[in-house]
Design an enzyme around this catalytic site. Structure first.
Site, PDB file in Angstrom:
ATOM      1  N   SER A  78       0.791  -1.237   0.000  1.00 28.58           N
ATOM      2  CA  SER A  78       0.000   0.000   0.000  1.00 28.58           C
ATOM      3  C   SER A  78       0.818   1.279   0.000  1.00 28.58           C
ATOM      4  CB  SER A  78      -0.949   0.010   1.210  1.00 28.58           C
ATOM      5  OG  SER A  78      -2.031  -0.862   0.990  1.00 28.58           O
ATOM      6  N   LYS A  81       0.001   3.808  -2.561  1.00 25.35           N
ATOM      7  CA  LYS A  81      -1.001   4.875  -2.436  1.00 25.35           C
ATOM      8  C   LYS A  81      -0.376   6.260  -2.276  1.00 25.35           C
ATOM      9  CE  LYS A  81      -4.596   1.868  -0.444  1.00 25.35           C
ATOM     10  NZ  LYS A  81      -3.921   0.659   0.040  1.00 25.35           N
ATOM     11  N   SER A 138      -5.735   3.375   4.898  1.00 22.99           N
ATOM     12  CA  SER A 138      -5.177   2.692   3.733  1.00 22.99           C
ATOM     13  C   SER A 138      -6.235   1.881   2.988  1.00 22.99           C
ATOM     14  CB  SER A 138      -4.010   1.784   4.152  1.00 22.99           C
ATOM     15  OG  SER A 138      -3.266   1.358   3.030  1.00 22.99           O
TER      16      SER A 138
END
Length: 397
Positions: A78, A81, A138
């Site tokens: 993640s 992101k 997240s």
């Protein structure tokens, strides 16, 4: 005969064939070369750093302060992101969307697994709410919903992610999705993550939710808990983004600031979440203990600069900008500063015209440059002023 001499002298002055001004101090007409690459100051191993790949950089300049296998290509989970958030912020700043825009969520975004806020097809949320869900919790579904809203489809958004990565010099990065779920060929490096982290941190919006421990969406009905546990335990933490999947293991891009020093520590491939946070904290601790910030200009003073063919003989000089860099603590005595003056300036000169460059070095390594510019306008001598000066110089007239 005397009149003829005066006319000749005046012509020579106005055509630039005499009375050229000399540069101050020890002048040189050398044009400085491009800035040298920043040096990596590496001591180690750092205690409690247990990651497959790691890097520590100065957020202000991107200078690498420490690295271990920073170019090892790995899945980022993640941490992906960071690029998703960056593109959303940049789209808002370009006026392509607003944080108050309503996003209608599609089925594809709702199909994301992993961390999520359990969006339903057709559900509506603002860009701000989805941004918050990505920053704090997240949320994969929120990230994809934003991607589809910005570019029409996730794949179109991913193409923008890869283009932006290349623009930032992320040469070992390939994105396959907007959220970081494991996918074949979805890879990056600690160095590339640091580059996009530095870019994201140029925007104040990046920090709006990054230190929020608990918040909510859906009018308080769904709680968001920050995935970055350093928010509660590390002094000066400012962000930034965690990541964890089966292939990527545990990753983190952690940012923190103390005493005017802002750092970014990236760790990848940690075996557990606990090790991930300990490793990032160890990198940050090393940075804050080892480096101090110095001003590039320091106490450097500038002389007045001689001017050729001007209504005045000299002009004040000043620094255009400045800045600061990190150096090892106790090493400020090894900093050297030298001024490279350009060719002797001649009027007319406008305020802000370049006169030279201050070059700052730490040993053999160049730390930075600051341009030196004219502090005022200087008009060229008129014919009348030339003759007046000539007449004044001949006392026997």
């Amino acid at each position: 005969m005397k009149r003829y001499i005066l006319i000749c002298l005046a012509a020579m002055i106005l055509t630039g064939t005499c009375f050229a001004g000399a540069s101050p101090g020890s002048p040189t007409s050398e044009t400085p070369t491009d800035s040298a690459a920043d040096a990596v100051v590496t001591v180690g191993p750092i205690e409690n750093l247990n990651a497959e790949s790691a890097i520590l950089v100065d957020l202000a300049s991107g200078t690498v302060l420490y690295e271990e296998d920073a170019d090892l290509v790995l899945p980022p989970a993640s941490i992906t992101k960071i690029m998703t958030l960056l593109l959303v912020i940049e789209a808002v700043e370009r006026g392509e969307l607003a944080y108050t825009d309503i996003v209608t969520v599609g089925e594809h975004a709702c199909s994301m697994g992993g961390a999520q806020i359990f969006l339903e097809p057709g559900e509506q949320m603002t860009v701000e709410e989805l941004f918050k869900a990505v920053s704090i919790a997240s949320a994969n579904d929120a990230a994809v919903a934003l991607a589809e809203h910005v570019s029409g489809s996730e794949m179109a958004f991913v193409a923008r992610m890869n283009t932006r990565a290349q623009e930032l010099g992320m040469t070992n990065t390939v994105f396959k999705n907007a959220c970081g779920l494991d996918a074949d060929g979805h890879v990056t490096t600690a160095r590339d993550i640091a580059r996009m982290s530095v870019e994201l941190c140029k925007h104040e919006k990046a920090f709006v939710y990054s230190t929020t421990w608990i918040d909510s969406v859906r009018n308080g009905e769904f709680e968001l808990v920050n995935t970055n546990k350093l928010v509660r335990t590390y002094q000066g933490i400012t962000g930034l983004k965690t990541g964890s999947t089966g292939k990527a293991k545990c990753c983190l891009s952690a940012t923190a600031e103390r005493n005017g020093i802002a750092l970014c520590a990236v760790v990848m491939g940690c075996e557990t979440g606990k090790i991930r946070f300990e490793s990032a904290a160890a990198l940050l601790d090393y940075g804050f203990a080892t480096f101090e910030r110095i001003d590039l200009v320091g106490d450097t003073s500038l002389p007045e600069v001689p001017i050729g063919f001007g209504e005045v003989d000299r002009i004040g000089a000043e620094f255009s900008g400045g800045g600061s860099v990190l150096i090892e603590r106790g090493k400020s005595a090894e900093i050297s500063r030298e001024i490279h003056w350009y060719e002797s300036p001649k009027a007319p000169i406008c305020k802000g015209d370049p006169l030279g460059t201050l070059i700052v070095r730490y040993g053999e390594n160049e730390l930075g440059r600051v341009e030196i510019v004219a502090a005022a306008d200087v008009r060229r001598l008129s014919i009348g002023m030339v003759f007046a000066r000539l007449l004044a110089s001949f006392r026997w007239f």
